[in-house]
Enzyme design. Sequence first.
Site, short mmCIF file in Angstrom:
data_model
loop_
_atom_site.label_atom_id
_atom_site.label_comp_id
_atom_site.label_asym_id
_atom_site.label_seq_id
_atom_site.Cartn_x
_atom_site.Cartn_y
_atom_site.Cartn_z
CG ASN A 10 26.56 79.79 48.16
OD1 ASN A 10 25.87 80.80 48.06
ND2 ASN A 10 26.09 78.64 48.64
CD1 TRP A 11 30.09 85.35 47.91
CD2 TRP A 11 29.27 87.42 47.66
NE1 TRP A 11 31.01 86.08 47.20
CE2 TRP A 11 30.52 87.35 47.01
CE3 TRP A 11 28.56 88.63 47.62
CZ2 TRP A 11 31.08 88.45 46.35
CZ3 TRP A 11 29.11 89.72 46.97
CH2 TRP A 11 30.36 89.63 46.34
CE LYS A 12 26.59 78.73 52.24
NZ LYS A 12 26.70 77.68 53.22
CG HIS A 98 23.46 75.20 48.86
ND1 HIS A 98 23.17 75.11 50.20
CD2 HIS A 98 24.80 75.41 48.76
CE1 HIS A 98 24.30 75.27 50.89
NE2 HIS A 98 25.30 75.45 50.03
CD GLU A 100 23.23 76.81 53.45
OE1 GLU A 100 23.11 77.80 52.72
OE2 GLU A 100 24.30 76.50 54.02
CD GLU A 171 28.26 72.77 48.56
OE1 GLU A 171 29.19 73.57 48.64
OE2 GLU A 171 27.07 73.07 48.72
N GLY A 238 31.75 78.60 50.83
CA GLY A 238 30.76 79.45 51.51
C GLY A 238 31.46 80.49 52.36
N GLY A 239 31.61 80.20 53.64
CA GLY A 239 32.17 81.15 54.61
C GLY A 239 33.45 81.85 54.14
P1 PGA Z 1 31.00 76.52 53.75
O1 PGA Z 1 29.76 76.44 52.75
O2 PGA Z 1 32.23 76.71 52.90
O3 PGA Z 1 30.73 77.72 54.62
O4 PGA Z 1 31.03 75.25 54.51
C1 PGA Z 1 29.85 75.75 51.53
C2 PGA Z 1 28.54 75.84 50.80
O5 PGA Z 1 27.50 75.79 51.46
O6 PGA Z 1 28.51 75.97 49.56
#
Ligand code: PGA
Length: 258
Positions: A10-12, A98, A100, A171, A238-239
């Site tokens: 997930n590149w956000k 998600h 966020e 998550e 994510g990261g």
């Molecule tokens: P993260 O994010 O690996 O940077 O903790 C995971 C996500 O939000 O899907």
Amino acid sequence: MDRRYLVAGNWKMNKKLFDAFHLTSLISRQAEHLSTDVEIVLAPPAIYLHTINSMVKDLEHVRVAAQNCHQKNSGAYTGEISAPMLDAMNLSYVILGHSERRQHFHEDNALLAQKVDAVLDHTGMSVIFCCGEPLDVRERGEEKAYVQAQLEESLWHRSKEDFQRMVIAYEPIWAIGTGKTAAPDQAQSMHAFLRQLLTDRYGADTAQNIRLLYGGSCKPSNAASLFAQTDIDGALVGGASLQADDFIAIVKARIKRT
Ligand code: PGA
């Protein structure tokens, strides 16, 4: 048991045009030489979806996901993107729920139920549905009830057949982007609980076939211990998905345990 493991990135809201395409090329070049037993999913920002999907179209085990969609099919919703529009680009997945989106865009369980309907009723895509509790809920020991309510209110109105197009990502919010991963046994305990809920609601077949991903500071150094858990079928990263080598290392950790 017939679950094809899955690692999604997930590149956000990261990567400008050139960097997004560069990352895709680096990942797909390495993916070409990997076992196809593990499905790799890239979830770039929406403006790159079409191009990135065509960049990976020849790799059957590399699929593309949108990070969100609107609940309506079309209409006067400036700035939004509908599920049928994503489907028309031949995407495979849409991430919904998600944390966020829940936190910054006020998406609640009822709205997410509508988004799930939009994808399942009007497209051929699958949903990667995210759930997970905030820190205060975990500290009170109420994380299971919290996650159960997220599933009940957003997913339980759907039929057993719909779950063939569903992936669930657990998550815990306190682990997202914090560097603080859930301990493998903490994650396993929630995943086993999710599978039990699915068994109770839809039967053992459905529960055994659905992929349950873990997300929250998953990285090359902790992926193997997470994937060693019986009910963790993959990861939503994510990261660490923003660096091709880190992301591929996580995919390889999953391949080792297939
Ligand atoms: P993260 O994010 O690996 O940077 O903790 C995971 C996500 O939000 O899907």
